[in-house]
Enzyme design. Structure first.
Site, PDB file in Angstrom:
ATOM      1  N   SER A 284       0.826  -1.206   0.000  1.00 25.15           N
ATOM      2  CA  SER A 284       0.000   0.000   0.000  1.00 25.15           C
ATOM      3  C   SER A 284       0.858   1.252   0.000  1.00 25.15           C
ATOM      4  O   SER A 284       0.336   2.351  -0.116  1.00 25.15           O
ATOM      5  CB  SER A 284      -0.906   0.008   1.240  1.00 25.15           C
TER       6      SER A 284
ATOM      7  N   HIS B 242      -3.428  -3.561  -5.334  1.00 21.23           N
ATOM      8  CA  HIS B 242      -3.663  -3.152  -3.944  1.00 21.23           C
ATOM      9  C   HIS B 242      -5.137  -3.280  -3.578  1.00 21.23           C
ATOM     10  O   HIS B 242      -5.974  -2.473  -3.961  1.00 21.23           O
ATOM     11  CB  HIS B 242      -3.173  -1.708  -3.740  1.00 21.23           C
TER      12      HIS B 242
ATOM     13  N   GLU C  72      -6.557  -0.841  -6.445  1.00 17.94           N
ATOM     14  CA  GLU C  72      -5.628   0.038  -7.152  1.00 17.94           C
ATOM     15  C   GLU C  72      -4.655  -0.839  -7.942  1.00 17.94           C
ATOM     16  O   GLU C  72      -3.956  -1.672  -7.359  1.00 17.94           O
ATOM     17  CB  GLU C  72      -4.859   0.926  -6.169  1.00 17.94           C
TER      18      GLU C  72
ATOM     19  N   ASN D 209      -4.118   5.980  -0.025  1.00 16.56           N
ATOM     20  CA  ASN D 209      -3.261   6.205   1.142  1.00 16.56           C
ATOM     21  C   ASN D 209      -2.576   7.564   1.110  1.00 16.56           C
ATOM     22  O   ASN D 209      -2.349   8.174   2.152  1.00 16.56           O
ATOM     23  CB  ASN D 209      -2.214   5.093   1.266  1.00 16.56           C
TER      24      ASN D 209
END
Length: 596
Positions: A121, A142, A154, A192
């Site tokens: 991540s 991800h 992702e 993130n």
């Protein structure tokens, strides 16, 4: 034609890895689930069994489908078991050297055409890929926690990832029923990169004793509609994991100070306070791994007596202003049983406010939220005035006039002369310093901020802002009034943005900077935050609703007060405002709303 993935390997069977195994097996794909040892393998098996059993108990999965799912999973110790799979996803802890060692070994074990994917991540997919002799076959996939539930994936391509590999993985995500956003390899990717600056900022607020953990979390849940508050979310993610992600993003992402982990975070990790998994983080839990919060020495007393301790009696309230906020606040107080004196500049404005309150109350009756008798009683408690002198006998004044300091200061100087001693004077400002308003009076101890959210009759949150001169009695009175209105009052210091705007707007500004850098599209960024983090709206949807001019003004205030370089308003936001693209109200903002 996209390639057919018939067998997939998953390396690492913690919460994330076991969730990824479940996603593939649920969708009819055979999985080889690999761990480093038998005990770790058994823990992974138990995690998968627990998750699927819960799904059956909730009626989300048939028992027969669960059994078929388990039959598709082959558990094994060691990477050699992955010699014939079509795709491997690695989901081990976030340490670059560990992932590089695993990828070097996978490169040796797996067939040349096998795609090697990392679920990282925050780490560089590129740096992981160069541990292999096939970096063009390496990609980031991800998933978000919990993987079986969260819709977003992702897909992270490096500069050398083959376009065929990207296309094959995108097709696989569609087969899994996931929404994929494809992006380049950059620190934190989309979700993130936007989430962790906000989380770190919230930890900083807590560390500075700006507000309690409960109030910070309640503010973001109730003020922004988020599924969890930031500190509870940190406990869920794991403070050690959060620290690693922030540290990596700080080092890889241009050393932005807002990603430098707050010192308290490192101290808590060192002390073993890792969140839910250790039973103690920002909150205390029933036991390790439990989601159930239990009281500890920092838990506030929840009794009404504690809220009302030192509070003054309030029966009559004055509301000054004629805008949407003032109208909503008048309605809230009248419905809660308070006598209300509405003061506007001129009887024409009073008539408009009266009409707006009646319309809103009538809607409440139509929707079954209010009886006709309650509506009539509420209207009967309101008196309408065009002169401040009628506030001489009220117990509380709430000011909701235009957001200009000179106007508010002049008003408070007048209230100081008119109101009796002991009256609490409250300002609803969302961006101006409350202390500046308070010092326009000779009674700054009685001045407090009461920041209602729009629309006031609906939004359950009020920020109670105390200045360095506000008395404990005035704060207690404000909290007791919020409780009597059926609102949640969160107490914070007199600092730009208070809790909600100070945490929300830098995140929105970061999203604009991400778009400006052409890293991703507005649609993909909105998808990432809604589907990956459970936000009710994506950042660009929200900016268009709030108004880009309003957002820019708040961001400028934050930057001016805190002088944090990362808070400087994004140039793209300034350009759109200059061009008159202000969002929904002008039918054009980040999106074109003219046809909607």
């Amino acid at each position: 034609m996209a390639r057919d993935f018939s067998t997939v390997g998953v390396v690492g069977l913690g919460t994330m890895g076991a969730g990824i195994v479940e996603v593939f097996a649920r969708n009819g794909i055979d999985v080889v689930a690999v761990e480093i040892s038998e005990p770790a393998l058994e823990r992974g098996r138990a995690t998968l069994a627990g998750s699927t059993d819960r799904a059956v108990a909730k009626g989300k999965l048939a028992a027969a489908d669960r059994d078929a799912l388990h039959e598709r999973v082959h558990f094994a110790v060691g990477l050699d078991a992955l010699h014939s799979v079509d795709l491997v996803i690695e989901a081990v802890p976030e340490h670059l050297d560990l992932k590089q060692r695993i990828f070097a070994e996978l490169d040796r074990v797996c067939r040349p055409e096998t795609i090697l994917a990392t679920n990282t991540s925050s780490l560089s997919v590129t740096e992981i890929s160069v541990a292999t002799s096939r970096p063009n076959q390496v990609i980031g996939i991800h998933f978000f926690n919990p993987a079986p539930v969260m819709k977003l994936v992702e897909v992270v391509r490096t500069v050398v990832t083959s376009p065929e590999v990207v296309a094959d993985v995108e097709a696989l995500c569609a087969r899994l029923g996931k929404v994929d956003v494809t992006i380049n390899d950059r620190a934190g990717f989309i979700a993130n990169a936007l989430l962790f600056g906000y989380l770190n900022h919230a930890v900083g607020m807590f560390e500075a004793h700006y507000a309690t953990r409960e109030d910070i979390d309640a503010a973001m849940k109730l003020g922004c509609g988020l599924p969890m508050g930031p500190l509870a979310l940190m406990d869920l993610i794991g403070l050690d994991t959060a620290y690693e992600i922030l540290d990596t993003m700080y080092r890889r992402g241009g050393r932005d100070r807002r990603h430098a982990p707050v010192p308290l975070l490192k101290q808590m990790v060192t002390a073993g306070l890792l969140g839910r998994k250790s039973g103690r983080g920002f909150y205390t839990y029933e036991r390790s791994g439990s989601p159930v919060v239990v009281p500890d020495e920092a838990t506030p007393l929840a009794t009404e007596a504690a809220v009302a301790d030192g509070a003054r009696a309030i029966t009559k309230v004055g509301v000054v202003g004629s805008g949407t906020m003032a109208t909503g606040i008048i309605e809230v107080f009248a419905k809660a049983g308070y006598e209300v004196v509405s003061v506007t500049r001129g009887m024409e404005k009073s008539a408009k406010v009266c009409e707006a309150v009646k319309t809103s109350l009538n809607k409440g009756v139509v929707r079954g939220k209010l009886t006709e008798a309650d509506r009539d009683a509420a209207l009967g408690r309101i008196s309408w005035s065009a002169t401040l002198d009628h506030l001489a006998d009220v117990d509380l004044v709430v000011e909701a006039v235009v957001e200009e300091l000179s106007v508010k200061k002049a008003l408070f100087a007048s209230l100081d002369e008119i109101c009796k001693p002991g009256v609490v004077l409250a300002t609803t400002t969302s961006s101006l310093p409350v202390i500046d308003v308070a010092m326009a009076t000779h009674r700054p101890a009685d001045v407090v901020g009461l920041h209602f959210f729009n629309p006031a009759p609906v939004m359950p949150l009020v920020e109670v802002v105390r200045t360095i001169r506000t008395s404990p009695e005035a704060t207690a009175t404000a909290r007791a009034v919020c409780a009597a209105l059926g609102k949640t009052g969160v107490v914070c210091g007199d600092r730009s943005g208070f809790i909600v705007n100070a945490l929300l707007f830098p995140y929105l500004n970061d999203a604009v900077k991400m778009l400006e850098a052409s890293y991703s599209t507005a649609d993909d960024i909105d998808h990432a935050m809604k589907l990956g983090c459970g936000y009710p709206m994506g950042p660009f949807e929200l900016l268009d609703v709030v108004g880009l001019d309003v957002s820019l003004a708040i961001q400028r205030e934050l930057y001016l007060e805190l002088r944090e370089p990362g808070f400087a308003p994004a140039p793209l936001l300034e350009h759109l405002v200059t061009a008159g693209y202000l969002g929904r109200k002008t039918r054009r903002g980040f999106r074109d709303h003219s046809h909607r």
